[in-house]
Design a protein around this motif. Structure first.
Motif, mmCIF file in Angstrom:
data_model
loop_
_atom_site.group_PDB
_atom_site.id
_atom_site.type_symbol
_atom_site.label_atom_id
_atom_site.label_comp_id
_atom_site.label_asym_id
_atom_site.label_seq_id
_atom_site.Cartn_x
_atom_site.Cartn_y
_atom_site.Cartn_z
ATOM 1 N N VAL A 63 40.531 1.102 22.769
ATOM 2 C CA VAL A 63 40.047 0.077 22.543
ATOM 3 C C VAL A 63 39.258 -0.571 23.829
ATOM 4 O O VAL A 63 37.955 -1.398 23.588
ATOM 5 N N LEU A 64 39.617 -0.377 24.921
ATOM 6 C CA LEU A 64 38.708 -1.107 26.037
ATOM 7 C C LEU A 64 37.168 -0.525 26.238
ATOM 8 O O LEU A 64 36.297 -1.426 26.462
ATOM 9 N N PRO A 65 36.892 0.659 26.100
ATOM 10 C CA PRO A 65 35.360 0.956 26.038
ATOM 11 C C PRO A 65 34.715 0.499 24.766
ATOM 12 O O PRO A 65 33.562 0.199 25.076
ATOM 13 N N ALA A 66 35.492 0.357 23.807
ATOM 14 C CA ALA A 66 34.631 -0.284 22.521
ATOM 15 C C ALA A 66 34.294 -1.755 22.944
ATOM 16 O O ALA A 66 33.377 -2.357 22.522
ATOM 17 N N LEU A 67 35.310 -2.489 23.544
ATOM 18 C CA LEU A 67 35.119 -3.748 23.737
ATOM 19 C C LEU A 67 34.108 -4.178 24.798
ATOM 20 O O LEU A 67 33.232 -5.146 24.738
ATOM 21 N N GLU A 68 33.923 -3.327 25.708
ATOM 22 C CA GLU A 68 32.994 -3.307 26.874
ATOM 23 C C GLU A 68 31.655 -2.867 26.376
ATOM 24 O O GLU A 68 30.775 -3.613 26.701
ATOM 25 N N ASN A 69 31.497 -2.102 25.315
ATOM 26 C CA ASN A 69 30.136 -1.694 24.674
ATOM 27 C C ASN A 69 29.711 -3.111 23.850
ATOM 28 O O ASN A 69 28.651 -3.092 23.934
ATOM 29 N N ASN A 70 30.737 -3.377 23.104
ATOM 30 C CA ASN A 70 30.204 -4.710 22.339
ATOM 31 C C ASN A 70 29.856 -5.913 23.320
ATOM 32 O O ASN A 70 29.176 -6.592 22.859
ATOM 33 N N LYS A 71 30.720 -6.137 24.574
ATOM 34 C CA LYS A 71 30.165 -7.180 25.277
ATOM 35 C C LYS A 71 28.711 -6.836 25.698
ATOM 36 O O LYS A 71 27.845 -8.101 25.770
ATOM 37 N N GLU A 72 28.229 -5.697 26.071
ATOM 38 C CA GLU A 72 27.022 -5.281 26.306
ATOM 39 C C GLU A 72 25.990 -5.499 25.606
ATOM 40 O O GLU A 72 25.029 -6.186 25.764
#
Length: 107
Positions: A38-47
């Protein structure tokens, strides 16, 4: 608000074990994953949210300039906007600014 939520969740998940269960809402469906997934997807969404905010900010500035240019070109004024900039108009009859009662009969 979404950017703040993403930041808060990312900061929280960074302190958690990567193999721990994590639930994520995807299209209205709650999906079970691990923090590691989940963490990489959340960071991508934040970007992506940051990019959208920047794009919308530049579009807003461009539209603001376009609006001001249009208003100046066509001499458009909003009521109450220029009242303080212009001095009050005086009548040329020297009556001290009182409205004239010419053409009105008073008995």
């Amino acid at each position: 608000m979404e950017l703040n939520e993403h930041t808060l969740v990312i900061d929280t998940l960074k302190e958690v074990d990567q193999s721990r269960k994590c639930f994520r809402m995807v299209g209205g469906v709650l999906v079970e994953r691990t923090v590691k997934e989940v963490l990489p997807a959340l960071e991508n969404n934040k970007e992506q949210i940051n990019k959208i905010i920047e794009t919308l900010g530049t579009q807003l500035q461009a539209k603001g300039r376009e609006l001001n240019e249009y208003r100046e070109k066509h001499n458009i004024r909003v009521m109450g906007e220029d009242d303080q900039k212009q001095p009050p108009k005086e009548s040329g009859d020297g009556s001290g600014g009182k409205p004239s009662s010419a053409g009105v009969l008073v008995s």
